[in-house]
Scaffold this motif. Structure first.
Motif, short mmCIF file in Angstrom:
data_model
loop_
_atom_site.label_atom_id
_atom_site.label_comp_id
_atom_site.label_asym_id
_atom_site.label_seq_id
_atom_site.Cartn_x
_atom_site.Cartn_y
_atom_site.Cartn_z
N GLY A 72 22.76 11.43 60.84
CA GLY A 72 24.00 11.50 61.60
C GLY A 72 24.63 12.88 61.51
O GLY A 72 25.67 13.14 62.10
N SER A 73 24.01 13.75 60.75
CA SER A 73 24.38 15.15 60.64
C SER A 73 23.11 15.93 60.38
O SER A 73 22.14 15.40 59.82
CB SER A 73 25.39 15.37 59.50
N VAL A 74 23.13 17.20 60.77
CA VAL A 74 21.99 18.06 60.48
C VAL A 74 22.36 19.12 59.45
O VAL A 74 21.50 19.70 58.80
CB VAL A 74 21.45 18.71 61.78
N LEU A 75 23.67 19.35 59.29
CA LEU A 75 24.16 20.31 58.29
C LEU A 75 25.54 19.85 57.85
O LEU A 75 26.43 19.65 58.70
CB LEU A 75 24.24 21.72 58.87
N GLY A 76 25.72 19.66 56.56
CA GLY A 76 27.00 19.19 56.03
C GLY A 76 27.51 20.11 54.95
O GLY A 76 26.74 20.78 54.26
N ASP B 226 14.21 15.64 65.52
CA ASP B 226 13.14 16.63 65.63
C ASP B 226 13.61 18.07 65.58
O ASP B 226 12.80 18.99 65.74
CB ASP B 226 12.36 16.41 66.93
N TYR B 227 14.89 18.29 65.34
CA TYR B 227 15.41 19.65 65.28
C TYR B 227 16.06 19.91 63.92
O TYR B 227 16.76 19.06 63.38
CB TYR B 227 16.47 19.88 66.36
N VAL C 254 33.00 25.17 43.75
CA VAL C 254 32.45 25.99 44.84
C VAL C 254 32.08 25.08 46.01
O VAL C 254 31.85 23.89 45.83
CB VAL C 254 31.21 26.79 44.39
N ALA C 255 32.02 25.66 47.20
CA ALA C 255 31.57 24.94 48.39
C ALA C 255 30.16 25.37 48.73
O ALA C 255 29.77 26.52 48.46
CB ALA C 255 32.50 25.22 49.57
N GLY C 256 29.38 24.45 49.32
CA GLY C 256 28.01 24.78 49.67
C GLY C 256 27.42 23.74 50.61
O GLY C 256 28.03 22.71 50.88
N PRO C 257 26.20 24.00 51.11
CA PRO C 257 25.60 23.15 52.12
C PRO C 257 24.71 22.03 51.56
O PRO C 257 24.13 22.16 50.48
CB PRO C 257 24.74 24.13 52.91
N LEU C 258 24.60 20.96 52.32
CA LEU C 258 23.56 19.94 52.17
C LEU C 258 22.84 19.84 53.51
O LEU C 258 23.47 19.94 54.57
CB LEU C 258 24.14 18.58 51.80
N ALA C 259 21.53 19.65 53.46
CA ALA C 259 20.75 19.60 54.70
C ALA C 259 19.47 18.82 54.46
O ALA C 259 19.13 18.48 53.32
CB ALA C 259 20.44 21.01 55.20
N ARG C 260 18.75 18.59 55.55
CA ARG C 260 17.49 17.86 55.45
C ARG C 260 16.30 18.79 55.21
O ARG C 260 15.20 18.32 54.94
CB ARG C 260 17.27 17.05 56.73
N LYS D 148 19.09 25.26 62.63
CA LYS D 148 18.79 26.54 63.28
C LYS D 148 18.11 26.32 64.63
O LYS D 148 18.41 27.02 65.61
CB LYS D 148 17.89 27.38 62.37
N GLY D 149 17.22 25.34 64.70
CA GLY D 149 16.53 25.04 65.95
C GLY D 149 17.46 24.56 67.04
O GLY D 149 17.26 24.85 68.23
N ILE D 150 18.50 23.80 66.66
CA ILE D 150 19.48 23.34 67.65
C ILE D 150 20.21 24.53 68.25
O ILE D 150 20.38 24.63 69.47
CB ILE D 150 20.48 22.36 67.01
N VAL D 151 20.65 25.45 67.39
CA VAL D 151 21.37 26.63 67.88
C VAL D 151 20.47 27.44 68.82
O VAL D 151 20.92 27.91 69.88
CB VAL D 151 21.86 27.49 66.70
#
Length: 557
Positions: free
Chosen positions: A218-222, A56-57, A271-277, A60-63
Motif C-alpha cells: 500500500g506504499s512503495v516508500l515510507g 512491479d515498480y 532520527v528519521a529514515g526510510p522503509l522500503a521493499r 525510483k521506477g515510478i518517478v
C-alpha cells in the motif's frame, strides 16, 4: 469536562474509516486467514494496471515512468490509495487519510508535466507514506495518545515540505504504539496493527503502521523515526528494508513526540529514515534528499555528502552475540548462513567481539530511564487512558525529575563518550595486522519475529543509537521446522538473556514457525552512503544464496 479516551477513539476511527470510498471496501474479511498479503490481488478492487503499478515498480521506477509519460501521477496515486485502503481494512495501519487531496495533487502534477514538459522535482508523482509523528498541516500527530488526537498541525514538518517541493504526493499517516514507546504497534486510540505476513505475529514498533502498509504494498516508500530500533524492528518483522541514518542527516523539525520539549533522551537522538521493499529505494531516498539540501531548511541538519564509491569486496565484521543476549537457535543458524553466503561470494567475513557492548547498553538504559514520564502520564490521565499491556509489563510508571538528575546526566553522557572512543578503536581503527572493517553485521534482535507484544528487548538495536552509527535491516528468511528442533547451548548471560530464552520455551516455540528474520548492518558514524552501498552488496548476495532466499510471504527481490 474533557472527553474520555473511549469517546475520542470511537470518533477518530469513524472519521478515518469514512474516508474509504464504498467501492474500495472489502466485501468480507476471513478472520481465520493469517497471511493477508494476497487479498489485494484477489479482491477485485484493483485493476490490472493498478496491480502492475503497486507490485512491479520500485519508487525510483515510478518517478522515472511518470517523467517519461509511461504512467500518470493521478493513476499512480489512485492505485496506492486503493491499496492503502485495503491494507487498513486488513491490518489497521492508518491514522490519518487524505485520499481526496492526494488525488487532486496527482491531477495537478499531471497538468504541470503537460504544461512545462518536465517534472516538478526529483520525486514527481511519487506517493510517500508518513509515520504519524511527522506533521502534515491540518492533521493530527496523535502518536497513539487520545489526548493528542484533536491537536491539528498548523504547518507542515520540514520533511513533508521538502517532499512536496520535490513533487511527491502525501496520502496517509500510519500508526504508532501508545506514545511511540513499544516494539509492537498497539494503542487504545487506534487499536492494534496487524502483521500482514502473519496476523498473530508482532508487526514491530514504533513505526509499525509503515511496516504493515509497505508489506501490503500500500506504499512503495515510507518514512519512520528511530530512537532505539523503531525503523529496523518493523522492517525485520515485515520482511522489509529500513535504514536509521546518522543523526543530523534527515530533517526532524516538525516531528512530534511525547517528550518534554528540548529533552532528547539526554544523549540519544531520534532520527528519521526510510522503509522500503528494496534496498535500492532506501539508498535512492538518501541520494534524492541530499540533492534537496535539507540543511538549508532545518538548522539541526548538517551539510553532508552521501554518495560514496561502492566496494566490490567487503571486509565484514560478524558480531554473533552482543554479550547481553545470546541469540535463539534460528538466529544463530541464520547468521551462519549469511556468513557462508558472503564468504562464498568472495567477501572477507571475520567473527568479532565487542566487549564494551554490555556496558554501553547499561548506559543507554540509564539515559532512557533518566527521562521523566510525567508528561506522558499527564496526557493519559486527562482522558482516563491507561498504559497498554506491553508498557505495563515493561514497568513504566509515573516519575518526575530526580533531585540529582543533572549530575546523573553528566555521568551518563561522559560514559557515552567513553563508549564511543572504545567502539571507534575496536571496530574501525583496529590496529596493525587487522583488516579495516567496511560494515558490521549482527542480529536485529536475539529472536525472530515473535507473537504480538512478545519483543524481548532493544539491546542489539539501541546501542547503535547511543554511539550514533547508521544501521539498517536486511530481510533474510523465515523460521523453518528444522530451526524449531535446535536447543540453546550457551549459558545465560543474565536477566535480559533470560527474557529472550523464555520465548524458546516449548509452549511458545512453535509460534515462530514462518516468522521473518533479518540481519542488521551497521556502518561508521557519518558513512551512511558507504553503509547503504554495503547493504546493497550484501542483499544481492543473500538473494542469490539458496539457504537464505526469502519464503513466498517475504518480498520478491
Amino acid at each position: 469536562m474533557p472527553a474520555k479516551w473511549e469517546e475520542i477513539s470511537a470518533r477518530k476511527r469513524q472519521v478515518r474509516d469514512s474516508k474509504i470510498p464504498k467501492e474500495w471496501r472489502l466485501a468480507s474479511i476471513d478472520p481465520a486467514r493469517i497471511n493477508v498479503t494476497g487479498v489485494p490481488r484477489e479482491c477485485g478492487i484493483l485493476t490490472a494496471e493498478e496491480l502492475n503499478i503497486t507490485e512491479d515498480y520500485e519508487a525510483k521506477g515510478i518517478v522515472e515512468a511518470v517523467a517519461k509519460g509511461t504512467l500518470k501521477a493521478e493513476a499512480v496515486v489512485i492505485a496506492f490509495c486503493k491499496r492503502a485502503a485495503i491494507a487498513q481494512q486488513l491490518t489497521n495501519c492508518l491514522t490519518e487519510i487524505f485520499f481526496d487531496e492526494a488525488i487532486e495533487r496527482g491531477q495537478f502534477l499531471d497538468r504541470y508535466m503537460a504544461e512545462h514538459g518536465k517534472p516538478l522535482g526529483p520525486l514527481h508523482g511519487l506517493p510517500i507514506s508518513l509515520k504519524d509523528c511527522i506533521s502534515v498541516s491540518g492533521y493530527a500527530s496523535s502518536v497513539g495518545i487520545s489526548a493528542r488526537a484533536d491537536t491539528l498541525a498548523t504547518e507542515h514538518s520540514v520533511l513533508a515540505s521538502l517532499f512536496l517541493s520535490a513533487g511527491a504526493i502525501l496520502y496517509v499517516k500510519t500508526t504508532t504504539p501508545q506514545g511511540q514507546l513499544a516494539f509492537d504497534t498497539h494503542s487504545y486510540l487506534w487499536g492494534r496493527t496487524l502483521n500482514p505476513l502473519n496476523t498473530t505475529l508482532n508487526v514491530g514498533g514504533s513505526t509499525g503502521g509503515e511496516g504493515a502498509l509497505l508489506a501490503m504494498r500500500g506504499s512503495v516508500l515510507g518514512m519512520g523515526t528511530d530512537m532505539g530500533g523503531s525503523i529496523r524492528v518493523p522492517a525485520a518483522c515485515c520482511g522489509l528494508y529500513g535504514v536509521k541514518p546518522t543523526s543530523r542527516r534527515v530533517p526532524r523539525q516538525g516531528s512530534e513526540t511525547i517528550e518534554i520539549p528540548g529533552y532528547f533522551y539526554g544523549g540519544i537522538t531520534t532520527v528519521a529514515g526510510p522503509l522500503a521493499r528494496t534496498m535500492g529505494d532506501c539508498k535512492w531516498f538518501f541520494e534524492v534528499l541530499e540533492s534537496l539540501e535539507p540543511w538549508r531548511h532545518d538548522p539541526q541538519v548538517l551539510p553532508y555528502t552521501f554518495k560514496t564509491p561502492p566496494k566490490k569486496r567487503l571486509n565484514i565484521g560478524l558480531l554473533k552475540s552482543d554479550g547481553v543476549v545470546v541469540p535463539l537457535p534460528p538466529v544463530v543458524t541464520m547468521l551462519g548462513e549469511v556468513d557462508r553466503a558472503l564468504t562464498a561470494a568472495g567477501h572477507n567475513v571475520e567473527v568479532i567481539d565487542l566487549p564494551e557492548f554490555p556496558a554501553a547498553y547499561w548506559t543507554t538504559l540509564g539515559l532512557i530511564t533518566l527521562n521523566p514520564t510525567n508528561n506522558f502520564f499527564n496526557l493519559m490521565e486527562s482522558t482516563g487512558e491507561s498504559p497498554t499491556p506491553w508498557l505495563v509489563q515493561l514497568g513504566l510508571k509515573r516519575k518526575g525529575h530526580k533531585p540529582d538528575a543533572l549530575d546523573d546526566s553528566y555521568k551518563l553522557i561522559h560514559a557515552k563518550e567513553q563508549h564511543e572512543i572504545v567502539f571507534q578503536k575496536t571496530l574501525w581503527e583496529r590496529g596493525e595486522g587487522k583488516l579495516p572493517l567496511d560494515v558490521v553485521l549482527c542480529p536485529v534482535s536475539g529472536h525472530p519475529t515473535p507473537k504480538q507484544d512478545g519483543w524481548a528487548g532493544p539491546d542489539y538495536a539501541i546501542v547503535w543509537n547511543l554511539v550514533d552509527y547508521p544501521a539498517g535491516a536486511i530481510p533474510v528468511r523465515t523460521v523453518t521446522k528444522k530451526d524449531l528442533g535446535e536447543e540453546i547451548a550457551a549459558p545465560s548471560l543474565g536477566r535480559f538473556d533470560d527474557a529472550n530464552r523464555a520465548l524458546w520455551n516449548p509452549e511458545f516455540r512453535d509460534s515462530f514457525l514462518g516468522a521473518p528474520m533479518a540481519v542488521q548492518a551497521v556502518g561508521r558514524k557519518g558513512d551512511d552512503g558507504a553503509l547503504c552501498n554495503a547493504m546493497q552488496v550484501i542483499d544481492q548476495v543473500l538473494r542469490g544464496f539458496a539457504s537464505t532466499k526469502p519464503a513466498a510471504q517475504l518480498p520478491k527481490i
